[in-house]
Motif scaffolding. Structure first.
Motif: not given
Length: 299
Positions: A250-255, A278-281, A285-289
């Motif tokens: 999963v790749i996460i995009d968050i604001k 989040l990357l500890e889950i 795979q990647d998180v964009l904040v």
């Protein structure tokens, strides 16, 4: 280490499918020809298609393991989904071909299948069910859409073998008791198998295509992730949350909103902490904040 373990397990499962299907296809093909059983020959073709499907899964898994690069910054996870779509299309084609063969049989004189065909079908049912359970378990555990699709490919072979068993059995009984029309139970079973295969291909292909088109996880599936974000000190609100399934990860995009009075460095530190947690889950795979200044909002 976990990613290497996932690759090794999924790759091994693909090889189990390839070798197992080759053996079953050869056995059912030879016995079907000797016993003169349309249903068993159709079942052998189905097993042969499983070989190609397992090879597609193997190639997809290998491609998905490749790390991100300049052209694919989000990784190659969707290679498994593409492999799943290939398997689904293959299933559909095989189902159509089996249906055509079965229909043609109704317009030609056929013979009663030999009893040996029964033994081959029962053996196939046992082996295929074991392969389904093994691959489905691993597919769920390691979030492999391709492996899950291939597992259902095996289950469809179980259904087809059961149908073939009924058809062959009815045909043999019809020949034994002198009921000519029962002989056609064999090609009828082949036609039933074809319908099952096409239906399963449609269902699996639809799911894989849906996930390939940047499917976003539903709110009920992201509760844990949102709680993790909210627990980070300094996060005042989650303005936007998008978790895209990219194959097995999963790749996460968050604001997120933070106090507008803090420094840029402090806001950046909050964003880094959110990404770290989040990357500890396992499957993230990647998180964009993106950092927004918090302000009161009207409800």
């Amino acid at each position: 280490m976990e990613k290497d373990e996932r690759f090794q397990k999924v790759q091994f499962a693909a090889w189990v499918g390839i070798i197992g299907n080759i053996i079953l296809a050869i056995i059912k093909g030879i016995v079907g020809f000797i016993a003169n059983s349309q249903a068993l020959i159709a079942d052998a073709v189905h097993s042969a298609s499983d070989v190609v499907g397992s090879v597609a899964v193997l190639i997809g898994v290998r491609a998905a393991k490749r790390p991100p690069d300049r052209d694919h910054p989000y990784g190659h996870g969707k290679a498994e989904l593409i492999a799943a779509i290939i398997v689904a299309v293959l299933l559909f084609v095989v189902g159509f071909e089996i249906a055509m063969t079965a229909v043609k049989s109704f317009f030609e004189p056929i013979e009663v299948p030999g009893l040996v065909a029964i033994y081959a079908v029962v053996f196939s049912i046992i082996v295929k069910e074991l392969m389904f359970r093994y691959k489905y378990h691993l597919g769920k555990k390691y979030r492999s859409e391709a492996l899950i699709t291939d597992a259902w490919h095996h289950r469809s072979d179980v259904f087809s073998s059961v149908a073939a068993l009924i058809g062959i059995g009815a045909s043999i009984i019809g020949g034994y008791i002198g009921v000519p029309w029962l002989v056609y139970a064999d090609p009828i079973a082949g036609l039933f198998v074809a319908v099952l295969i096409v239906k399963m291909a449609w269902s699996l292909g639809k799911t894989s295509i849906h996930n390939t088109l940047d499917h976003v996880m539903h709110d009920e599936d992201t509760v844990e992730m949102r709680e993790i974000i909210s627990s980070v000190h300094g996060v005042l609100n989650i303005d936007e949350f998008l978790a895209r399934e990219h194959g097995h990860y999963v790749i996460i995009d968050i604001k997120i909103a933070v106090d507008p009075e803090i420094t840029v460095a402090e806001g950046h530190a909050i964003g880094k902490e959110v990404k770290k947690k989040l990357l500890e889950i396992d499957h993230v795979q990647d998180v964009l904040v993106h950092i927004n200044p918090y302000s009161a909002r009207k409800v």
